[in-house]
Structures are given as structure tokens and as C-alpha cells.
Scaffold this motif. Sequence first.
Motif, PDB file in Angstrom:
ATOM      1  N   TYR A 181      34.875  52.800  45.695  1.00 11.54           N
ATOM      2  CA  TYR A 181      34.149  53.186  46.911  1.00 11.54           C
ATOM      3  C   TYR A 181      32.879  53.982  46.580  1.00 11.54           C
ATOM      4  O   TYR A 181      31.858  53.842  47.255  1.00 11.54           O
ATOM      5  N   GLU A 182      32.928  54.780  45.509  1.00 14.88           N
ATOM      6  CA  GLU A 182      31.777  55.616  45.157  1.00 14.88           C
ATOM      7  C   GLU A 182      30.715  54.854  44.373  1.00 14.88           C
ATOM      8  O   GLU A 182      29.519  54.973  44.628  1.00 14.88           O
ATOM      9  N   GLN A 183      31.163  54.073  43.374  1.00 15.32           N
ATOM     10  CA  GLN A 183      30.223  53.408  42.473  1.00 15.32           C
ATOM     11  C   GLN A 183      30.142  51.898  42.685  1.00 15.32           C
ATOM     12  O   GLN A 183      29.210  51.246  42.212  1.00 15.32           O
ATOM     13  N   GLY A 184      31.130  51.324  43.354  1.00 10.32           N
ATOM     14  CA  GLY A 184      31.136  49.881  43.595  1.00 10.32           C
ATOM     15  C   GLY A 184      31.834  49.069  42.534  1.00 10.32           C
ATOM     16  O   GLY A 184      32.167  47.897  42.747  1.00 10.32           O
ATOM     17  N   ALA A 217      30.534  40.518  33.356  1.00  8.66           N
ATOM     18  CA  ALA A 217      30.308  41.962  33.207  1.00  8.66           C
ATOM     19  C   ALA A 217      31.545  42.678  32.692  1.00  8.66           C
ATOM     20  O   ALA A 217      31.472  43.834  32.277  1.00  8.66           O
ATOM     21  N   ASP A 218      32.696  41.993  32.733  1.00  8.03           N
ATOM     22  CA  ASP A 218      33.985  42.581  32.355  1.00  8.03           C
ATOM     23  C   ASP A 218      34.266  43.833  33.189  1.00  8.03           C
ATOM     24  O   ASP A 218      34.701  44.863  32.668  1.00  8.03           O
ATOM     25  N   ARG A 219      34.008  43.717  34.491  1.00  6.56           N
ATOM     26  CA  ARG A 219      34.206  44.831  35.401  1.00  6.56           C
ATOM     27  C   ARG A 219      34.889  44.372  36.685  1.00  6.56           C
ATOM     28  O   ARG A 219      34.826  43.195  37.052  1.00  6.56           O
ATOM     29  N   ILE A 220      35.541  45.308  37.334  1.00  5.79           N
ATOM     30  CA  ILE A 220      36.123  45.095  38.654  1.00  5.79           C
ATOM     31  C   ILE A 220      35.119  45.583  39.697  1.00  5.79           C
ATOM     32  O   ILE A 220      34.655  46.728  39.625  1.00  5.79           O
ATOM     33  N   PHE A 221      34.772  44.721  40.651  1.00  4.82           N
ATOM     34  CA  PHE A 221      33.817  45.071  41.690  1.00  4.82           C
ATOM     35  C   PHE A 221      34.497  45.128  43.058  1.00  4.82           C
ATOM     36  O   PHE A 221      35.392  44.328  43.347  1.00  4.82           O
ATOM     37  N   ARG A 222      34.050  46.064  43.874  1.00  9.40           N
ATOM     38  CA  ARG A 222      34.574  46.157  45.236  1.00  9.40           C
ATOM     39  C   ARG A 222      34.016  45.007  46.073  1.00  9.40           C
ATOM     40  O   ARG A 222      32.848  44.647  45.961  1.00  9.40           O
ATOM     41  N   VAL A 223      34.870  44.444  46.906  1.00 10.66           N
ATOM     42  CA  VAL A 223      34.470  43.360  47.802  1.00 10.66           C
ATOM     43  C   VAL A 223      34.343  43.925  49.211  1.00 10.66           C
ATOM     44  O   VAL A 223      35.321  44.408  49.792  1.00 10.66           O
ATOM     45  N   GLU A 224      33.144  43.859  49.738  1.00 16.39           N
ATOM     46  CA  GLU A 224      32.892  44.364  51.084  1.00 16.39           C
ATOM     47  C   GLU A 224      33.044  43.255  52.121  1.00 16.39           C
ATOM     48  O   GLU A 224      32.808  42.083  51.831  1.00 16.39           O
ATOM     49  N   LYS A 225      33.415  43.644  53.311  1.00 20.02           N
ATOM     50  CA  LYS A 225      33.556  42.693  54.403  1.00 20.02           C
ATOM     51  C   LYS A 225      32.174  42.395  54.967  1.00 20.02           C
ATOM     52  O   LYS A 225      31.515  43.276  55.517  1.00 20.02           O
ATOM     53  N   LYS A 226      31.722  41.144  54.811  1.00 16.98           N
ATOM     54  CA  LYS A 226      30.382  40.767  55.260  1.00 16.98           C
ATOM     55  C   LYS A 226      30.460  39.624  56.264  1.00 16.98           C
ATOM     56  O   LYS A 226      31.388  38.807  56.235  1.00 16.98           O
ATOM     57  N   THR A 227      29.455  39.556  57.120  1.00 19.84           N
ATOM     58  CA  THR A 227      29.342  38.479  58.107  1.00 19.84           C
ATOM     59  C   THR A 227      28.375  37.426  57.595  1.00 19.84           C
ATOM     60  O   THR A 227      27.353  37.758  56.972  1.00 19.84           O
ATOM     61  N   ALA A 228      28.694  36.152  57.822  1.00 18.30           N
ATOM     62  CA  ALA A 228      27.815  35.056  57.408  1.00 18.30           C
ATOM     63  C   ALA A 228      27.391  34.275  58.642  1.00 18.30           C
ATOM     64  O   ALA A 228      28.196  33.592  59.274  1.00 18.30           O
ATOM     65  N   TYR A 229      26.152  34.415  59.017  1.00 14.93           N
ATOM     66  CA  TYR A 229      25.549  33.721  60.149  1.00 14.93           C
ATOM     67  C   TYR A 229      26.437  33.781  61.401  1.00 14.93           C
ATOM     68  O   TYR A 229      26.769  32.772  62.026  1.00 14.93           O
TER      69      TYR A 229
END
Length: 444
Positions: free
Chosen positions: A180-183, A219-231
Motif C-alpha cells: 500500500y505504501e510503495q506499490g 522485475a522479480d517483484r510483487i506488485f499491488r493490483v488496484e481496482k481500475k475502470t476500463a471505458y
Amino acid sequence: MLNANSKSKIFILDTNVILHDHTCIYQFQDNDILLPITVLEELDKFKRGNDLINFQAREFTRLLDEIVGDELFNGGKTLGKGKGKLRIETGKPFSDELKASFREDIPDHRILAIADYASKTYPDRKTILVSKDINLRMKAKSLGIQSEDYKTDQVTDENVLDKTITTLENFDDRLIDLLYEQGSFAIEEIKSEFKPEANECFIFKGNNSSVLARYDAKADRIFRVEKKTAYGIKPRNAEQTFSLNVLMDPEIKLIALTGKAGTGKTLLALAAAIEMHKSFDQILLARPIVALSNRDLGFLPGDASEKINPYMQPLFDNLGVIKHVFNPRSQEYQKIEELQKEERLVITPLAYIRGRSLSNSYFIIDEAQNLTPHEIKTIITRAGEGTKMIFTGDLQQIDSPYLDMKSNGLAYMTDRLKNQDIFAHINLLKGERSYLAELASNLL
């Protein structure tokens, strides 16, 4: 004659195996292959046309022409180092048992007669009839002839067929806070034995909070997935959120979206495509035409366009859902109309795409469970620079009589390409069309 003392097997091929994979004769290692003359007769009927089975028939005929020789009819001709022999077997009389069981003189029964002849002529060798026709395999077994499906391009890891989003309980709250802080955070931050696949999606649940995340192998990293709207289309659950995340990631070039009817596969793919229309020259939506009740398109009334429209209607329906989110006077609505008018948003049968080179395109292939592995490969190899391909389909609803959950192209692609950094697979389980549709899907 084939070598009667050989310990290798004898495989007899049905026509549908060749129409599925024209290179099939090279897939049986050092075993011998008997090709019934009836199969060549049937292939002649398929040589004309623009569908993939017509291409397979023509390619096999060319391949056979390259290895032609008297040995094909007399003892068999070797297929190369480490391979067995290929022999074309002329018609054989029906045995009394075959006559009593199957009185009709049709190609399938002529193939059975040759399989019956081979098993009796070479009693010390295992004779196997290979067919993608379940009924023919059952007929063979009723005569005591071993039979099996063509397995070369079947799924090897059945877990890909029912893949679910991984939920990790009691996850480290510190790492959730980092997301949540760094993504993102480096994979080594997770101390346990944790080896995710490329683009694998997770729901991390800690004591105080939870988060959606995806593993980026590059990147060998875990990324946060945000809830986004598509069109204008909003994801209604975690699976749809993950789907939109990979659909709008420019680094992921190939995506498989699987799931039952009503889970939003095609709608999400189309919404993501329109959302990203500025990044692509063209948006293409295509689906294979599977004739109803084994009737050809010629059976339907009207010209070519009118014959095709009923098959394309589900794609137009999804486009209609997106358009109805907006007011007809809005810029978003007008943009869709403009894209269609300029032919930058095109809905077309898949057969019209074959042979083209697709550069900088967002290409959605619907109902991909009805494609063979070879068709999937043919389509993907058309991808030029900057092209993104999305295959959607329901592995439970296969309309082709010669494909099943293990041998269809969508499952095959997912199995072979898993863990590639430019490929992602999301299996959507929760129906969002309506409570009625979900109830019917689960109970009927």
C-alpha cells in the motif's frame, strides 16, 4: 510387409487425426504407421476450401508427395532416423464379426477392417487405431482392437484447466503495508518457500488487512493490483480486477481468459481494448464459426454478410453493453462510433483474419476453446510488432466434435506458455451476468 518381428507398435490413423495435425505421421517415434487408402480418399474431399482443415489436407498431400515411393505400398518407407515406417494399406475384406456388427459400408468401417486385418496379421505387435472420433474408438474396442485419441498436443498439466486465484491467509501485515505504501516489494521479502509463476495473481490476507497482488517475473517483484475502470466497465470481483490489470498492461502480449458463461471475459477484454485504443492502430474482435447441427453456412439464407452476422452477434452484444454505459451524445459513445466508422474497431469471423500480418493491433479471439492447437499457433504467429492478443473461452462448452478439455487449442496454449513473462492466464469463476444466469450455470 512391415517387419513382423519388430517390438515397436503399429498405429493406424483416422482421417480426423491428419485434419487436426498434418505432421502427425512424425509424432509416433520409432513405431510404424499404417495409413488406410480410405483416408486418402476422404482427404480428397477436404483439399478445396479456406478453413484450417482444408489447409491441413493440402499440406499432408504435399508432405506425402515428398516421401512417395513404391515402398509406401510394399513393406513401408522409413520416415527418417529414429522413426518408424509409413505404409499405405489398401482395402481389406470385412471379417464375419465386423459384418455382423456394422453392416454399412462406410469409410469408418473400412478403416476398422484394416485395423482388424493388421492386428491379426501381426499378432506379436501391438496394433492401435488412433482417432479423434470417440464413436469410432468405441467401435474398435468392441471388436477387441486397441484405440486411443491423438495425444501429441494434449494438455500435460491438468491443473491449468481449473486454475483459481491463490489466496494466502495469515500473510505478513508488514508486507501488505509495503504494498500500500510503495506499490511493490522484492520477492525475497517473503521468507517462506514461495515460487510464483510469471504474472500469477494473489489475494494476500493478513490479520488487519488484505490486498490484491501480481508477481512480475521480469522485475522479480510483487506488485499491488488496484481496482481500475476500463471505458465505463467496473470490475465486480477480484478475478475481474486481475483480468483488467493484465489486459491493460502493455508488457503482457498474450492473455488467456477462461471461465464459464457470464463471467465477463469478452466484455472485459473489449472494454480494455477501447480504453487503450490510442496505443493501437486497430482493435480486432473475431470468433470461429462453428456451424450449427453440422450444417454449413450455405444452409443459412442471405448473402455472405447476412450468413455470418448471427455468429458475430455475441460480440456486437458486448459492444452494446459498453455503449449503453454512456449517453449517446457523450464523447465516449461518439468515440466508439468513430472507431467503427474508421474501421479501427472491427468485428469479423476468424477465417477472415488468417493469412494477415497483424501489427500494433489489439486482437481479441472469442470462443477460443473451439480452436485446435494448430489454429492457435497459426493465429499467434500472425502477431507483428506491438500486437497484443487475448484468447477467451469456456473450456466446458466445446462445440467441435473432435476436441475436448485436454486437446483444444485454448487449454494447450495455456499449458505450454505458462510461466512466460509476456503471458498471463486468468480463470474467472464467479458469474456476474445475473443471479438467474449464475444459478443456471451452476445447477443445470
